[in-house]
Design an enzyme around this catalytic site. Structure first.
Site, PDB file in Angstrom:
ATOM      1  N   SER A  25       0.040   1.789   1.169  1.00  0.00           N
ATOM      2  CA  SER A  25       0.250   0.656   2.088  1.00  0.00           C
ATOM      3  C   SER A  25       1.243   1.076   3.218  1.00  0.00           C
ATOM      4  O   SER A  25       1.451   0.164   4.143  1.00  0.00           O
ATOM      5  CB  SER A  25       0.716  -0.644   1.312  1.00  0.00           C
ATOM      6  OG  SER A  25       1.870   0.080   0.507  1.00  0.00           O
ATOM      7  N   HIS A  30      -6.849   1.931   2.860  1.00  0.00           N
ATOM      8  CA  HIS A  30      -5.911   0.857   2.102  1.00  0.00           C
ATOM      9  C   HIS A  30      -6.550  -0.720   1.900  1.00  0.00           C
ATOM     10  O   HIS A  30      -6.825  -1.123   2.648  1.00  0.00           O
ATOM     11  CB  HIS A  30      -4.781   0.586   3.260  1.00  0.00           C
ATOM     12  CG  HIS A  30      -3.763  -0.394   2.770  1.00  0.00           C
ATOM     13  ND1 HIS A  30      -3.070  -1.071   3.538  1.00  0.00           N
ATOM     14  CD2 HIS A  30      -3.397  -0.727   1.412  1.00  0.00           C
ATOM     15  CE1 HIS A  30      -2.342  -1.964   2.666  1.00  0.00           C
ATOM     16  NE2 HIS A  30      -2.543  -1.624   1.495  1.00  0.00           N
ATOM     17  N   GLU A  55      -8.139  -1.325   5.412  1.00  0.00           N
ATOM     18  CA  GLU A  55      -7.696  -0.792   6.573  1.00  0.00           C
ATOM     19  C   GLU A  55      -8.007   0.882   6.418  1.00  0.00           C
ATOM     20  O   GLU A  55      -7.740   1.354   5.476  1.00  0.00           O
ATOM     21  CB  GLU A  55      -6.076  -0.819   6.616  1.00  0.00           C
ATOM     22  CG  GLU A  55      -5.504  -2.029   7.128  1.00  0.00           C
ATOM     23  CD  GLU A  55      -3.774  -1.891   7.128  1.00  0.00           C
ATOM     24  OE1 GLU A  55      -3.546  -2.591   8.080  1.00  0.00           O
ATOM     25  OE2 GLU A  55      -3.273  -1.457   6.205  1.00  0.00           O
ATOM     26  N   ASN A  93       1.027  -4.494   7.020  1.00  0.00           N
ATOM     27  CA  ASN A  93       2.106  -4.529   6.278  1.00  0.00           C
ATOM     28  C   ASN A  93       3.199  -4.698   7.571  1.00  0.00           C
ATOM     29  O   ASN A  93       4.224  -4.829   7.354  1.00  0.00           O
ATOM     30  CB  ASN A  93       2.352  -3.478   5.257  1.00  0.00           C
ATOM     31  CG  ASN A  93       1.739  -4.038   4.044  1.00  0.00           C
ATOM     32  OD1 ASN A  93       1.925  -5.092   3.394  1.00  0.00           O
ATOM     33  ND2 ASN A  93       1.082  -3.112   3.402  1.00  0.00           N
TER      34      ASN A  93
END
Length: 291
Positions: free
Chosen positions: A119, A140, A152, A190
């Site tokens: 992540s 991800h 992702e 994130n």
């Protein structure tokens, strides 16, 4: 490249979710973990989650049976080598991920694509330790994987177009949506989400609001489905801290400094739902704020 077989390293929360969606989409899945118990629990959880989907008429019984037949497990990491695609979904620690890839390398087929479900960790750096940086990507998934629609896709500096297109085709076959991200610390989701959670923890740390008032404010005032502290518990406070450290170290900006209270909770072993205590105590019938 036509991907048919998928190796998944790690049978934890993310690994079992990834195995679930791949098996349901018709891929042959081989799951690996260092713990036999973890793999058995993972397969049982996938079975339970598939049954729930059947009971809600999301999938047919025949689809569930086919998905379960597509999943096998092994404690021997090398057995994943012949797979067309390998997804590493181990703990968010770079040294552990590097060790996994080092162990896999001698056993890989020439065409195998390596990916990491990290992540936040640099894809370029992870890829540089392998013999195929052009066939290495960040893959991800969001948690919980069977529910969340986004994946992702992160290209390292050496990732070639063929590898990207192969992974993009996989995401589409899974029925999910891809977002392309450049290889900078924490990527897109994130990079935006974790500083918000960290700021919510600072708001608690500085006494601006209580756990309940902070979460209620974001749910009712910003229309978030879950408050930031509740979400942090769901993600895992250790994971939140690891990502904030990656942001702080990678971007060298004080705005990414992890809140000392977050560090303190992790030091106490209060990591959220997975340890039954975090910003909430989950040991009773209802979650109770711990501050």
């Amino acid at each position: 490249m036509d991907i048919q077989t998928v190796g998944i390293v790690g049978a934890g929360q993310m690994g079992n979710g990834i195995a679930h969606v791949f098996a349901l989409a018709g891929y042959k899945v081989l799951m690996n973990d260092i713990s036999k118990e973890a793999m058995e629990q993972s397969v049982a959880l996938i079975h339970s989650n598939l049954e729930r989907q059947v009971s809600r008429d999301k999938i047919a019984q025949s689809e569930m049976d086919a998905a379960l037949a597509n999943i096998s497990t092994t404690m021997v990491l090398a057995e994943l080598g012949p797979c067309d695609l390998i997804i590493e979904a181990a703990t968010e620690q770079e040294t552990i991920k590097q060790k996994i890839f080092d162990e896999l390398l001698p056993h890989l087929a020439p065409h195998t694509i390596l990916t990491s479900n990290t992540s936040s960790i640099s894809i370029t750096r992870l890829a540089s330790r392998t013999d195929r940086p052009e066939k290495f990507m960040g893959f991800h998934f969001m948690n919980p994987v069977p529910v969340m629609q986004l994946v992702e896709l992160i290209r390292g500096i050496a990732t070639d177009e063929e590898t990207y297109n192969a992974c993009l085709a996989v995401v589409e076959k899974l029925g999910k949506s891809a977002a392309s991200a450049e290889d900078f610390p924490a990527f897109i989701v994130n990079r935006i989400l974790m500083p918000m959670i960290n700021e919510a923890i600072y708001t608690l740390y500085e006494g601006v609001g209580s756990v309940k008032s902070i979460d209620t404010s974001l749910k009712l005032g910003a229309n978030h489905p879950m408050g930031p502290l509740e979400l942090a518990d769901f993600i895992g406070l250790d994971t939140c801290l690891a990502i904030m450290n990656v942001l702080h170290d990678g971007l060298a900006d004080t705005k990414y400094r992890p809140c000392p209270l977050l560090t303190k909770y992790v030091e106490a072993g209060w990591l959220g739902r997975k340890t039954d205590r975090g910003f909430y105590d989950y040991r009773g019938d209802e979650p109770v704020p711990t501050r």
